[in-house]
Design an enzyme around this catalytic site. Structure first.
Site, PDB file in Angstrom:
ATOM      1  N   ALA A  66       3.798   3.612  -5.646  1.00  0.00           N
ATOM      2  CA  ALA A  66       4.585   3.467  -4.422  1.00  0.00           C
ATOM      3  C   ALA A  66       3.864   2.935  -3.183  1.00  0.00           C
ATOM      4  O   ALA A  66       4.499   2.342  -2.322  1.00  0.00           O
ATOM      5  CB  ALA A  66       5.207   4.808  -4.080  1.00  0.00           C
ATOM      6  N   ALA A  67       2.552   3.173  -3.060  1.00  0.00           N
ATOM      7  CA  ALA A  67       1.894   2.829  -1.795  1.00  0.00           C
ATOM      8  C   ALA A  67       1.684   1.319  -1.662  1.00  0.00           C
ATOM      9  O   ALA A  67       1.474   0.649  -2.674  1.00  0.00           O
ATOM     10  CB  ALA A  67       0.529   3.537  -1.719  1.00  0.00           C
ATOM     11  N   GLY A 105       4.308   1.536   0.341  1.00  0.00           N
ATOM     12  CA  GLY A 105       5.648   2.053   0.584  1.00  0.00           C
ATOM     13  C   GLY A 105       6.691   1.035   1.005  1.00  0.00           C
ATOM     14  O   GLY A 105       7.798   1.420   1.396  1.00  0.00           O
ATOM     15  N   GLY A 106       6.370  -0.240   0.917  1.00  0.00           N
ATOM     16  CA  GLY A 106       7.350  -1.264   1.297  1.00  0.00           C
ATOM     17  C   GLY A 106       8.665  -1.096   0.546  1.00  0.00           C
ATOM     18  O   GLY A 106       9.746  -1.119   1.145  1.00  0.00           O
ATOM     19  N   LYS A 107       8.547  -0.892  -0.748  1.00  0.00           N
ATOM     20  CA  LYS A 107       9.775  -0.830  -1.552  1.00  0.00           C
ATOM     21  C   LYS A 107      10.387   0.576  -1.500  1.00  0.00           C
ATOM     22  O   LYS A 107      11.599   0.713  -1.573  1.00  0.00           O
ATOM     23  CB  LYS A 107       9.493  -1.266  -2.993  1.00  0.00           C
ATOM     24  CG  LYS A 107       8.965  -2.697  -3.049  1.00  0.00           C
ATOM     25  CD  LYS A 107       8.663  -3.161  -4.440  1.00  0.00           C
ATOM     26  CE  LYS A 107       7.911  -4.477  -4.439  1.00  0.00           C
ATOM     27  NZ  LYS A 107       6.525  -4.400  -3.893  1.00  0.00           N
ATOM     28  N   GLU A 137       1.957   8.049  -6.240  1.00  0.00           N
ATOM     29  CA  GLU A 137       0.833   7.149  -5.951  1.00  0.00           C
ATOM     30  C   GLU A 137      -0.468   7.844  -6.340  1.00  0.00           C
ATOM     31  O   GLU A 137      -0.724   8.977  -5.936  1.00  0.00           O
ATOM     32  CB  GLU A 137       0.832   6.776  -4.454  1.00  0.00           C
ATOM     33  CG  GLU A 137      -0.402   6.050  -3.973  1.00  0.00           C
ATOM     34  CD  GLU A 137      -0.717   4.758  -4.733  1.00  0.00           C
ATOM     35  OE1 GLU A 137       0.169   3.927  -4.921  1.00  0.00           O
ATOM     36  OE2 GLU A 137      -1.882   4.605  -5.149  1.00  0.00           O
ATOM     37  N   ASP A 164      -1.366  10.424 -11.015  1.00  0.00           N
ATOM     38  CA  ASP A 164      -1.202   9.324 -11.962  1.00  0.00           C
ATOM     39  C   ASP A 164       0.185   9.453 -12.585  1.00  0.00           C
ATOM     40  O   ASP A 164       0.477  10.474 -13.224  1.00  0.00           O
ATOM     41  CB  ASP A 164      -2.307   9.465 -13.034  1.00  0.00           C
ATOM     42  CG  ASP A 164      -2.304   8.310 -14.003  1.00  0.00           C
ATOM     43  OD1 ASP A 164      -1.223   7.746 -14.274  1.00  0.00           O
ATOM     44  OD2 ASP A 164      -3.396   7.980 -14.509  1.00  0.00           O
ATOM     45  N   ASP A 167       6.760  -0.880  -9.888  1.00  0.00           N
ATOM     46  CA  ASP A 167       6.149  -2.062  -9.266  1.00  0.00           C
ATOM     47  C   ASP A 167       4.667  -1.969  -9.647  1.00  0.00           C
ATOM     48  O   ASP A 167       3.852  -1.458  -8.892  1.00  0.00           O
ATOM     49  CB  ASP A 167       6.370  -1.983  -7.749  1.00  0.00           C
ATOM     50  CG  ASP A 167       5.889  -3.211  -7.016  1.00  0.00           C
ATOM     51  OD1 ASP A 167       6.052  -4.327  -7.546  1.00  0.00           O
ATOM     52  OD2 ASP A 167       5.327  -3.058  -5.911  1.00  0.00           O
ATOM     53  N   CYS A 204       3.265  -8.630  -9.106  1.00  0.00           N
ATOM     54  CA  CYS A 204       3.018  -9.857  -8.343  1.00  0.00           C
ATOM     55  C   CYS A 204       2.102 -10.766  -9.175  1.00  0.00           C
ATOM     56  O   CYS A 204       1.234 -11.440  -8.635  1.00  0.00           O
ATOM     57  CB  CYS A 204       2.500  -9.584  -6.937  1.00  0.00           C
ATOM     58  SG  CYS A 204       0.967  -8.665  -6.870  1.00  0.00           S
TER      59      CYS A 204
HETATM   60  N1  SAM Z   1       5.283  -0.668  -4.539  1.00  0.00           N
HETATM   61  C1  SAM Z   1       4.291  -0.802  -3.482  1.00  0.00           C
HETATM   62  C2  SAM Z   1       4.924  -1.361  -2.249  1.00  0.00           C
HETATM   63  O1  SAM Z   1       5.952  -2.053  -2.369  1.00  0.00           O
HETATM   64  O2  SAM Z   1       4.439  -1.117  -1.140  1.00  0.00           O
HETATM   65  C3  SAM Z   1       3.117  -1.634  -3.959  1.00  0.00           C
HETATM   66  C4  SAM Z   1       2.496  -1.060  -5.208  1.00  0.00           C
HETATM   67  S1  SAM Z   1       0.979  -1.782  -5.698  1.00  0.00           S
HETATM   68  C5  SAM Z   1       1.517  -3.187  -6.529  1.00  0.00           C
HETATM   69  C6  SAM Z   1       0.527  -0.738  -7.013  1.00  0.00           C
HETATM   70  C7  SAM Z   1       0.141   0.674  -6.596  1.00  0.00           C
HETATM   71  O3  SAM Z   1       0.045   1.473  -7.777  1.00  0.00           O
HETATM   72  C8  SAM Z   1      -1.202   0.799  -5.895  1.00  0.00           C
HETATM   73  O4  SAM Z   1      -1.028   1.487  -4.687  1.00  0.00           O
HETATM   74  C9  SAM Z   1      -2.046   1.623  -6.875  1.00  0.00           C
HETATM   75  O5  SAM Z   1      -2.958   2.481  -6.222  1.00  0.00           O
HETATM   76  C10 SAM Z   1      -0.981   2.409  -7.602  1.00  0.00           C
HETATM   77  N2  SAM Z   1      -1.333   2.878  -8.955  1.00  0.00           N
HETATM   78  C11 SAM Z   1      -2.163   2.306  -9.858  1.00  0.00           C
HETATM   79  N3  SAM Z   1      -2.187   2.997 -11.006  1.00  0.00           N
HETATM   80  C12 SAM Z   1      -1.341   4.048 -10.838  1.00  0.00           C
HETATM   81  C13 SAM Z   1      -0.935   5.126 -11.664  1.00  0.00           C
HETATM   82  N4  SAM Z   1      -1.405   5.259 -12.910  1.00  0.00           N
HETATM   83  N5  SAM Z   1      -0.058   6.033 -11.171  1.00  0.00           N
HETATM   84  C14 SAM Z   1       0.415   5.900  -9.907  1.00  0.00           C
HETATM   85  N6  SAM Z   1       0.051   4.893  -9.065  1.00  0.00           N
HETATM   86  C15 SAM Z   1      -0.798   3.975  -9.529  1.00  0.00           C
END
Ligand code: SAM
Length: 296
Positions: free
Chosen positions: A117-118, A120-122, A140, A167, A183, A233
């Site tokens: 989620a981080a 957090g845009g979506k 996150e 996780d 995402d 992306c």
């Molecule tokens: N959806 C977010 C937004 O729109 O702002 C962007 C997400 S970014 C593409 C992917 C995120 O997944 C990162 O913040 C990363 O730290 C987190 N991440 C990576 N592996 C993860 C896991 N196993 N469980 C939860 N979060 C994870």
């Protein structure tokens, strides 16, 4: 002069051929205008537009959704200095990254999981789309990024969002959701540019493994008959179509086609999974992949 990393170029040539690879590479070099989403939890589009005009910031509307505005000339710094920004009435967000929530289309009575989620845009976009009424669980793994997520949720007035710092592969098996957004973390192959290029072969391979595990987990938590979105992306099939092919059949899930005429203005790349959307990096859009999936 900046060049596409060699390994990425090889993958692009193998997947898209020389002509499309050249188009993608020219997209990597484009300097895209700032874009933003009006946060309708705090402000109307009309109010935001009036405030931008008052600050002499020229803009135009994007066709992808009424809340998306394209800023002409002004840089992100000048947007960040506006009260509109500090009060959480606007969120700086790329147009491509607004597409996954638009495809998922959560309703106020849905229980929604955002698995990565981080910042957090979506998550905040989904909160706004449901008038703040949907119950959203935002997961996150990274603690620092989770703090940013909490800050953004608070500033944008997105209530009914519970943040889990963990996780998402390890989420309790007893949880089920009506809508899930995955995402997924990825190589960023759709967003590389001379200023920002984290792409490496190692990141690409690691991302592919993680994406398969995350998608399997997502589908195990989705209620039958309900829908999720898988997005990255990245524009590489190894992180997109191949992941779907590996996971969907065993999970009893299928692709719901994103209509060809939806988001008509978006430049698309050919995909190897019918009904999915792959956005070509270009003057307005970052490269992105979006699949709408239903659990049967
Ligand atoms: N959806 C977010 C937004 O729109 O702002 C962007 C997400 S970014 C593409 C992917 C995120 O997944 C990162 O913040 C990363 O730290 C987190 N991440 C990576 N592996 C993860 C896991 N196993 N469980 C939860 N979060 C994870």
């Amino acid at each position: 002069m900046w060049q596409t990393p060699e390994f990425l170029k090889e993958l692009l040539l193998a997947q898209y051929g020389p002509e499309l690879t050249a188009a993608i590479e020219s997209g990597f070099l484009c300097r895209r205008p700032s874009t933003l989403r009006v946060n309708t939890l705090k402000c109307t589009v009309t109010e935001a537009e009036a405030a931008l005009r008052g600050a002499n910031i020229a803009f135009e509307r994007s066709g992808i959704c009424p809340e998306a505005l394209i800023i002409k000339e002004a840089r992100e710094d000048s947007l960040r200095s506006l009260e509109l920004y500090s009060e959480g009435k606007i969120y700086l967000q790329s147009l491509s990254s607004m597409i996954p929530p638009l495809v998922l289309c959560p309703s106020p009575d849905d229980s929604v999981l955002d698995m990565a989620a981080a910042p957090g845009g979506k998550t905040t976009q989904m909160a706004a789309m449901t008038g703040g009424r949907a119950s959203i669980t935002a997961c996150e793994k990274n603690k620092v990024r989770a703090e940013r997520l909490k800050y953004n949720l608070q500033r944008q007035g997105a209530g009914r969002v519970s943040v889990l710092v963990c996780d998402s592969r390890k989420l309790d098996g007893g949880f089920y959701f009506d809508k899930i957004l995955l995402d997924a973390p990825c190589s960023g192959s759709g967003t590389v540019s001379p200023d920002r290029c984290e792409f490496t072969e190692e990141l690409y391979e690691r991302s592919r493994r993680l994406q398969v595990e995350l998608l399997k987990k997502a589908l195990s938590m989705l209620r039958p008959g309900k829908r999720m979105v898988y997005s990255t992306c990245s524009i590489l099939k190894g992180e997109n179509e191949d992941v779907l092919k590996k996971v969907l059949p065993a999970a009893k899930a299928r692709i719901i086609p994103i209509p060809e005429d939806a988001f008509a203005e978006i430049p698309r790349l050919p995909t190897q999974a019918e009904g999915t959307l792959c956005i070509c990096p270009s003057g307005l859009y970052e490269g992105f992949f979006v699949a709408h999936i239903e659990k049967i």
